[in-house]
Design a protein around this motif. Structure first.
Motif, short mmCIF file in Angstrom:
data_model
loop_
_atom_site.label_atom_id
_atom_site.label_comp_id
_atom_site.label_asym_id
_atom_site.label_seq_id
_atom_site.Cartn_x
_atom_site.Cartn_y
_atom_site.Cartn_z
N LEU A 1 -14.29 10.26 52.27
CA LEU A 1 -14.98 9.97 53.53
C LEU A 1 -14.75 8.52 53.91
CD1 LEU A 1 -16.89 10.93 55.78
CD2 LEU A 1 -18.80 10.18 54.34
N LEU A 2 -14.18 8.29 55.09
CA LEU A 2 -13.98 6.95 55.63
C LEU A 2 -15.08 6.67 56.65
CD1 LEU A 2 -10.12 7.11 56.30
CD2 LEU A 2 -11.29 6.45 54.19
N ALA A 3 -15.59 5.47 56.66
CA ALA A 3 -16.64 5.10 57.62
C ALA A 3 -16.56 3.61 57.88
CB ALA A 3 -18.02 5.47 57.09
N VAL B 1 -26.93 11.55 75.22
CA VAL B 1 -27.01 12.18 73.90
C VAL B 1 -26.17 11.37 72.93
CG1 VAL B 1 -26.38 14.23 72.57
CG2 VAL B 1 -27.43 14.49 74.80
N ARG B 2 -26.69 11.14 71.74
CA ARG B 2 -25.89 10.52 70.69
C ARG B 2 -25.29 11.62 69.84
NH1 ARG B 2 -26.26 5.39 68.91
NH2 ARG B 2 -28.42 5.14 69.55
N LEU B 3 -23.97 11.63 69.73
CA LEU B 3 -23.26 12.65 68.98
C LEU B 3 -22.48 12.01 67.85
CD1 LEU B 3 -21.42 15.76 70.26
CD2 LEU B 3 -20.20 14.21 68.75
N MET B 4 -22.58 12.61 66.66
CA MET B 4 -21.83 12.14 65.51
C MET B 4 -21.08 13.31 64.91
SD MET B 4 -23.11 10.13 62.14
CE MET B 4 -23.44 8.71 63.17
N ALA B 5 -19.87 13.06 64.45
CA ALA B 5 -19.05 14.15 63.94
C ALA B 5 -18.28 13.73 62.70
CB ALA B 5 -18.06 14.61 65.02
N LEU B 6 -18.00 14.71 61.85
CA LEU B 6 -17.03 14.56 60.76
C LEU B 6 -15.72 15.15 61.27
CD1 LEU B 6 -19.04 15.72 57.61
CD2 LEU B 6 -18.27 13.40 58.13
N ILE B 7 -14.68 14.35 61.31
CA ILE B 7 -13.40 14.77 61.88
C ILE B 7 -12.30 14.53 60.87
CG2 ILE B 7 -11.68 14.26 63.67
CD1 ILE B 7 -13.86 13.82 65.62
N GLU B 8 -11.40 15.49 60.74
CA GLU B 8 -10.22 15.32 59.88
C GLU B 8 -9.29 14.30 60.50
OE1 GLU B 8 -8.44 19.13 59.40
OE2 GLU B 8 -9.74 19.70 57.75
N LEU C 1 -20.16 17.94 53.42
CA LEU C 1 -19.29 17.20 52.51
C LEU C 1 -19.05 18.00 51.24
CD1 LEU C 1 -20.84 13.64 52.92
CD2 LEU C 1 -18.77 14.53 54.00
N ARG C 2 -17.85 17.94 50.72
CA ARG C 2 -17.45 18.72 49.55
C ARG C 2 -16.83 17.81 48.50
NH1 ARG C 2 -20.19 21.56 51.92
NH2 ARG C 2 -19.88 23.67 52.72
N PRO C 3 -16.95 18.18 47.21
CA PRO C 3 -16.28 17.41 46.15
C PRO C 3 -14.78 17.32 46.41
CG PRO C 3 -17.86 18.94 45.20
CD PRO C 3 -17.77 19.28 46.67
N GLY C 4 -14.22 16.15 46.19
CA GLY C 4 -12.79 15.95 46.40
C GLY C 4 -12.46 15.37 47.75
N ALA D 1 -23.76 11.74 45.99
CA ALA D 1 -24.36 12.88 45.29
C ALA D 1 -23.71 14.20 45.65
CB ALA D 1 -25.86 12.93 45.57
N THR D 2 -23.02 14.27 46.80
CA THR D 2 -22.34 15.50 47.19
C THR D 2 -21.02 15.71 46.43
OG1 THR D 2 -21.06 14.47 48.98
CG2 THR D 2 -23.29 15.24 49.51
N GLY D 3 -20.57 14.71 45.68
CA GLY D 3 -19.28 14.78 45.00
C GLY D 3 -18.14 14.25 45.83
N CYS D 4 -18.45 13.81 47.05
CA CYS D 4 -17.43 13.26 47.95
C CYS D 4 -17.12 11.82 47.55
CB CYS D 4 -17.95 13.33 49.39
SG CYS D 4 -16.89 12.58 50.63
N HIS D 5 -15.85 11.43 47.65
CA HIS D 5 -15.46 10.05 47.42
C HIS D 5 -15.67 9.23 48.69
CE1 HIS D 5 -13.88 11.26 43.59
NE2 HIS D 5 -12.98 12.04 44.14
N LEU D 6 -15.90 7.96 48.54
CA LEU D 6 -16.18 7.08 49.68
C LEU D 6 -15.20 5.92 49.72
CD1 LEU D 6 -19.09 7.99 48.22
CD2 LEU D 6 -20.02 6.80 50.18
N ALA D 7 -14.81 5.54 50.94
CA ALA D 7 -14.06 4.31 51.19
C ALA D 7 -14.57 3.77 52.52
CB ALA D 7 -12.55 4.55 51.24
#
Length: 351
Positions: free
Chosen positions: A77-79, A34-41, A71-74, A94-100
């Protein structure tokens, strides 16, 4: 992103639902995965959201789209560099999330203007514009207009790692960010912050190795129960992360100093004795666990590095393929005594 072994290899339902590794998902050895992807603090390793599906049919980019709703404004997100692309960048922005996000160093992103901190503003072109610009560069032409795409800020920097033997290793990095104001997010600060992206690797190590156990294979024989097992693992992991954070708040320490291994061990020891316990007993048990976690704090996180080297195989035997016929199991044996061992210089005397 992580891979889970998805049940017993011989069961056709799991094989059909999840597939196998390999470029076309038809690797002829091993278990379905299974391929699993997560958003983690980064700070707490708590799971914000997770998505999983067939490793053969769903890439990282496809699963990433399932996480957009969380994803939320403010947020920032690191990737890593596998995700950077015009379409996915636009969906996240478009979600209002910042990206780096880290991007590949060979991408050609000409600066529109350079900022005082050494970063510069450029355009992440659409695929069609990228092809047009590539053709123009190949023929030595200068583009007559700005390309269509997302306005981004590029930060180029190097990281020098010095070991105890005084040797130094320098690695180049390139970040793309939606934070265009260098006063709000200085280049050096963002470069240092991107180092925290590796916390997700620690989170996957906790989930896959320390909680499940090394070499653990999901036992269910149907895809529905495989999904149930994964949800159970994610739920237990989230509860353990919450316990770690609660202990860190009580002790006023960084959550990194709370041992996940110790948390798992204490949870296993105390859970069996809490069957049908009342709220008072549960509260007392939690206080006791928190105190034990604070008594066994990890040292402050040290700088470290991990070589990107593949481990050698445990053996050199050829892997068995699933479509390979098995050798006959009913055989006959014959034995012959060969006589004088070759290492003896003279025949042994008979009594």
């Amino acid at each position: 992103m992580g891979r889970h072994r998805a049940g017993r290899a011989g069961h056709p339902e799991n094989a059909a639902a999840f597939g196998f590794t390999g470029r076309d998902g038809t690797n002829k050895s091993g278990n379905p995965q299974v391929r699993l992807m997560a958003l983690i603090e980064c700070g707490t390793h708590a799971i914000i959201d997770a998505a999983f599906d067939s490793i053969a049919r769903f890439s990282e980019h496809k699963l990433a789209r399932r996480l957009l709703a969380s994803l939320r404004p403010g947020m920032l997100l690191l990737a890593d560099r596998n995700f950077a692309g015009h379409e996915l960048w636009g969906l996240v922005e478009a979600t209002g999330c910042h990206l780096a996000w880290r991007i590949k160093k060979n991408l050609v992103l000409p600066p529109l203007w350079v900022l005082p901190d050494g970063s510069y503003v450029s355009v992440m072109p659409t695929p069609a514009e990228g092809q047009r610009l590539g053709n123009a560069r190949f023929h030595g032409r200068t583009p007559a207009r700005l390309p269509h795409g997302h306005l981004v800020r590029i930060i180029d920097y190097t990281v020098t790692v010095r070991s105890q033997d005084e040797s130094a290793q320098v690695e180049k990095f390139r970040l793309a960010t939606s934070l265009l104001d260098h006063r709000q997010a200085p280049a050096r600060q963002l470069s240092q912050l991107y180092h925290q992206r590796w916390e997700i690797e620690n989170g996957f190590a906790e989930l896959k190795n320390r909680l499940r156990g090394a070499g653990f294979i999901l036992r269910s024989k149907t895809p529905e129960l495989i999904c149930q097992e994964i949800y159970a693992l994610l739920t237990v992991y989230q509860a353990l992360c919450a316990l770690k954070v609660h202990a860190a708040e009580q002790g006023e320490v960084d959550p990194d100093r709370i041992s996940f291994t110790t948390t798992v061990q204490l949870a296993r020891l105390t859970t069996a004795g809490q069957t049908a316990a009342n709220p008072q007993v549960l509260c007392a048990a939690r206080l006791e666990v928190v105190q034990e976690l604070l008594n066994d704090l990890l040292p402050s996180r040290r700088d470290r590095r991990c070589q990107r080297l593949k481990k050698p195989p445990r053996n050199t035997f050829e892997a068995k393929r699933r479509d390979e016929p098995r050798p006959p199991s009913h055989v006959s044996y014959s034995l012959k005594v060969t006589g004088n061992p070759g290492h003896l210089s003279s025949p042994a005397k008979t009594p």
